[in-house]
Design a protein around this motif. Structure first.
Motif, mmCIF file in Angstrom:
data_model
loop_
_atom_site.group_PDB
_atom_site.id
_atom_site.type_symbol
_atom_site.label_atom_id
_atom_site.label_comp_id
_atom_site.label_asym_id
_atom_site.label_seq_id
_atom_site.Cartn_x
_atom_site.Cartn_y
_atom_site.Cartn_z
ATOM 1 N N VAL A 173 7.872 -3.504 -0.907
ATOM 2 C CA VAL A 173 8.209 -3.316 0.503
ATOM 3 C C VAL A 173 9.417 -2.394 0.632
ATOM 4 C CG1 VAL A 173 9.079 -4.456 2.585
ATOM 5 C CG2 VAL A 173 7.206 -5.487 1.297
ATOM 6 N N HIS A 174 10.434 -2.645 -0.183
ATOM 7 C CA HIS A 174 11.650 -1.833 -0.126
ATOM 8 C C HIS A 174 11.424 -0.421 -0.664
ATOM 9 C CE1 HIS A 174 14.120 -5.805 -0.267
ATOM 10 N NE2 HIS A 174 13.668 -5.539 0.929
ATOM 11 N N GLY A 175 10.458 -0.272 -1.555
ATOM 12 C CA GLY A 175 10.239 1.041 -2.174
ATOM 13 C C GLY A 175 9.070 1.826 -1.633
ATOM 14 N N ARG A 176 8.532 1.384 -0.482
ATOM 15 C CA ARG A 176 7.315 2.014 0.030
ATOM 16 C C ARG A 176 7.541 3.401 0.620
ATOM 17 N NH1 ARG A 176 7.098 -2.314 5.010
ATOM 18 N NH2 ARG A 176 8.840 -1.435 6.183
ATOM 19 N N GLY A 177 8.770 3.760 0.953
ATOM 20 C CA GLY A 177 9.039 5.046 1.598
ATOM 21 C C GLY A 177 9.911 5.942 0.746
ATOM 22 N N ALA A 178 10.742 6.724 1.436
ATOM 23 C CA ALA A 178 11.593 7.695 0.747
ATOM 24 C C ALA A 178 12.535 7.035 -0.255
ATOM 25 C CB ALA A 178 12.387 8.498 1.776
ATOM 26 N N ALA A 179 13.003 5.813 0.064
ATOM 27 C CA ALA A 179 13.932 5.129 -0.846
ATOM 28 C C ALA A 179 13.306 4.895 -2.216
ATOM 29 C CB ALA A 179 14.375 3.797 -0.239
ATOM 30 N N GLY A 232 -5.483 -3.030 1.929
ATOM 31 C CA GLY A 232 -6.124 -2.816 3.214
ATOM 32 C C GLY A 232 -5.453 -1.814 4.139
ATOM 33 N N TRP A 233 -4.317 -1.267 3.740
ATOM 34 C CA TRP A 233 -3.638 -0.243 4.555
ATOM 35 C C TRP A 233 -4.438 1.050 4.491
ATOM 36 C CZ3 TRP A 233 0.134 3.763 2.748
ATOM 37 C CH2 TRP A 233 0.805 4.359 3.812
ATOM 38 N N ASN A 234 -4.519 1.766 5.620
ATOM 39 C CA ASN A 234 -5.373 2.960 5.639
ATOM 40 C C ASN A 234 -4.707 4.214 5.090
ATOM 41 O OD1 ASN A 234 -3.676 3.864 7.686
ATOM 42 N ND2 ASN A 234 -5.113 3.377 9.332
ATOM 43 N N GLY A 235 -3.404 4.160 4.835
ATOM 44 C CA GLY A 235 -2.743 5.285 4.186
ATOM 45 C C GLY A 235 -2.171 6.347 5.100
ATOM 46 N N TYR A 236 -2.429 6.249 6.387
ATOM 47 C CA TYR A 236 -1.935 7.273 7.315
ATOM 48 C C TYR A 236 -0.475 7.000 7.672
ATOM 49 C CZ TYR A 236 -6.650 9.052 7.978
ATOM 50 O OH TYR A 236 -7.890 9.616 7.773
ATOM 51 N N ALA A 237 0.351 8.029 7.615
ATOM 52 C CA ALA A 237 1.782 7.885 7.866
ATOM 53 C C ALA A 237 2.081 7.422 9.282
ATOM 54 C CB ALA A 237 2.497 9.207 7.591
ATOM 55 N N LYS A 238 1.220 7.749 10.225
ATOM 56 C CA LYS A 238 1.467 7.384 11.628
ATOM 57 C C LYS A 238 1.214 5.900 11.889
ATOM 58 C CE LYS A 238 -3.216 8.441 13.292
ATOM 59 N NZ LYS A 238 -4.011 9.227 14.255
ATOM 60 N N GLU A 239 0.519 5.245 10.978
ATOM 61 C CA GLU A 239 0.226 3.823 11.143
ATOM 62 C C GLU A 239 1.441 2.970 10.769
ATOM 63 O OE1 GLU A 239 -2.490 2.598 12.484
ATOM 64 O OE2 GLU A 239 -3.314 4.613 12.733
ATOM 65 N N ARG A 240 1.415 1.719 11.177
ATOM 66 C CA ARG A 240 2.499 0.794 10.857
ATOM 67 C C ARG A 240 2.632 0.658 9.341
ATOM 68 N NH1 ARG A 240 2.792 -5.494 12.981
ATOM 69 N NH2 ARG A 240 4.786 -6.027 11.978
ATOM 70 N N VAL A 245 2.398 -9.138 3.380
ATOM 71 C CA VAL A 245 1.041 -9.680 3.237
ATOM 72 C C VAL A 245 0.105 -8.617 2.661
ATOM 73 C CG1 VAL A 245 -0.950 -10.623 4.460
ATOM 74 C CG2 VAL A 245 1.347 -11.377 5.079
ATOM 75 N N THR A 246 0.224 -7.387 3.160
ATOM 76 C CA THR A 246 -0.612 -6.293 2.646
ATOM 77 C C THR A 246 -0.343 -6.060 1.168
ATOM 78 O OG1 THR A 246 -0.690 -5.203 4.807
ATOM 79 C CG2 THR A 246 -1.164 -3.837 2.884
ATOM 80 N N PHE A 247 0.932 -6.022 0.788
ATOM 81 C CA PHE A 247 1.267 -5.800 -0.625
ATOM 82 C C PHE A 247 0.835 -6.986 -1.496
ATOM 83 C CE2 PHE A 247 4.427 -2.590 0.894
ATOM 84 C CZ PHE A 247 3.937 -1.528 0.154
ATOM 85 N N SER A 248 0.934 -8.203 -0.960
ATOM 86 C CA SER A 248 0.483 -9.374 -1.711
ATOM 87 C C SER A 248 -1.012 -9.302 -1.985
ATOM 88 C CB SER A 248 0.813 -10.653 -0.930
ATOM 89 O OG SER A 248 0.294 -11.790 -1.585
ATOM 90 N N ASN A 249 -1.780 -8.957 -0.957
ATOM 91 C CA ASN A 249 -3.235 -8.818 -1.135
ATOM 92 C C ASN A 249 -3.557 -7.685 -2.100
ATOM 93 O OD1 ASN A 249 -3.687 -10.900 0.680
ATOM 94 N ND2 ASN A 249 -3.874 -9.534 2.441
ATOM 95 N N GLY A 250 -2.803 -6.586 -1.981
ATOM 96 C CA GLY A 250 -3.026 -5.454 -2.865
ATOM 97 C C GLY A 250 -2.719 -5.774 -4.311
ATOM 98 N N LEU A 251 -1.641 -6.523 -4.539
ATOM 99 C CA LEU A 251 -1.283 -6.890 -5.915
ATOM 100 C C LEU A 251 -2.329 -7.794 -6.554
ATOM 101 C CD1 LEU A 251 2.578 -7.534 -5.881
ATOM 102 C CD2 LEU A 251 1.340 -5.873 -7.273
ATOM 103 N N LYS A 252 -2.881 -8.718 -5.772
ATOM 104 C CA LYS A 252 -3.927 -9.596 -6.300
ATOM 105 C C LYS A 252 -5.119 -8.769 -6.777
ATOM 106 C CE LYS A 252 -2.850 -13.671 -3.488
ATOM 107 N NZ LYS A 252 -3.329 -14.560 -2.389
#
Length: 267
Positions: A173-179, A232-240, A245-252
């Motif tokens: 979550v903390h590393g999902r963007g420019a950081a 389940g995230w669609n990958g578009y930068a304009k989206e939230r 929860v998304t990262f938890s599902n993705g990690l599983k």
């Protein structure tokens, strides 16, 4: 005055905090006031911490404490069972903000307070991560990060009790963007997992530039993009932006794929 007394006398007991009966009555009325909730107390403390943490690299140190009221069972109401399953009490899971450079304590950044009611569900391991007690690691770190609005970098630290999935989720979550572009994915994933990430990203990317992973290869942000897409995230930068929860599902899903890859490629 109450906070100053608590710090000076290292106590939260009314008898030790108050010097006179009038003070004891006043302190008791303060905490019984319906406008003085635990959420508001935590929010006010976090706001002060945010001011002190502005512009710093902050360590968010998490741990859990059990508050046992076995000796005062007859006088306490509304509590749950503590670790031994018999005594009454509650649990506190704070996030303490510490300056990463000099080790100075900046204050409380967030806290999760709860009580246990009933026995652990038989299908506990199959429950969504947000329904597990270990979600405290994610919820508290997330609340702390949201409170420290002017802190450019925060590193979450937990002890050996910390759920490895929960810890990974918050790091993503903390590393999902420019950081996250400043850190290597190898800090969170092993060599085999990096290979799997590379293969997955190739398959998850679309044909247009907007559908491609925008982050430098093998960075934490690059890996977070892949895990979020699996969740389940669609990958578009304009989206939230993807959340816990998304990262938890993705990690599983990622762990299942990585395990299959390891079995198919034992060498």
């Amino acid at each position: 005055m109450v906070l100053e007394r608590m710090v000076a006398r290292v106590s939260a007991g009314m008898r030790r905090l108050a010097d006179t009966r009038a003070e004891k009555v006043a302190f008791t009325r303060l905490f019984r006031n319906r406008h003085v909730s635990k959420q508001e107390i935590i929010r006010a403390a976090a706001a002060r911490t945010a001011e002190a943490a502005a512009g710093r690299h902050v360590l968010l140190i998490e741990d859990s404490s059990e508050i046992n009221y076995a000796a005062k069972t007859a006088r306490k109401r509304g509590l749950g069972r503590v670790g031994n399953g018999k005594d009454v009490g509650l649990f506190v899971h704070p996030a303490l903000a510490v300056d990463a450079a000099d080790g100075s304590v900046l204050g409380l950044a967030a806290a999760t307070i709860w009580r246990r009611e009933g026995k652990k569900a038989d299908d506990y391991q199959a429950l969504p991560i947000e329904d597990k007690e270990s979600y405290k690691w994610i919820a508290t770190a997330k609340a702390a990060r949201q409170a420290l609005t002017d802190t450019p970098l925060a590193t979450v630290i937990g002890d050996c009790e910390a759920d490895i999935v929960a810890t990974r989720v918050m790091q993503l979550v903390h590393g999902r963007g420019a950081a996250g572009q400043a850190f290597r994915a190898a800090r969170l994933f092993g060599p085999t997992e990096i290979t799997v990430l590379q293969a997955l990203i190739t398959r998850l990317e679309g044909n247009t530039q907007k559908q491609k992973n925008p982050h430098p290869g093998h960075t934490l942000a690059w890996a977070a993009w892949c895990i979020a897409r699996l969740g389940g995230w669609n990958g578009y930068a304009k989206e939230r932006p993807p959340g816990p929860v998304t990262f938890s599902n993705g990690l599983k899903r990622f762990h299942a794929i990585a395990e299959g890859f390891a079995l198919a490629n034992p060498n």
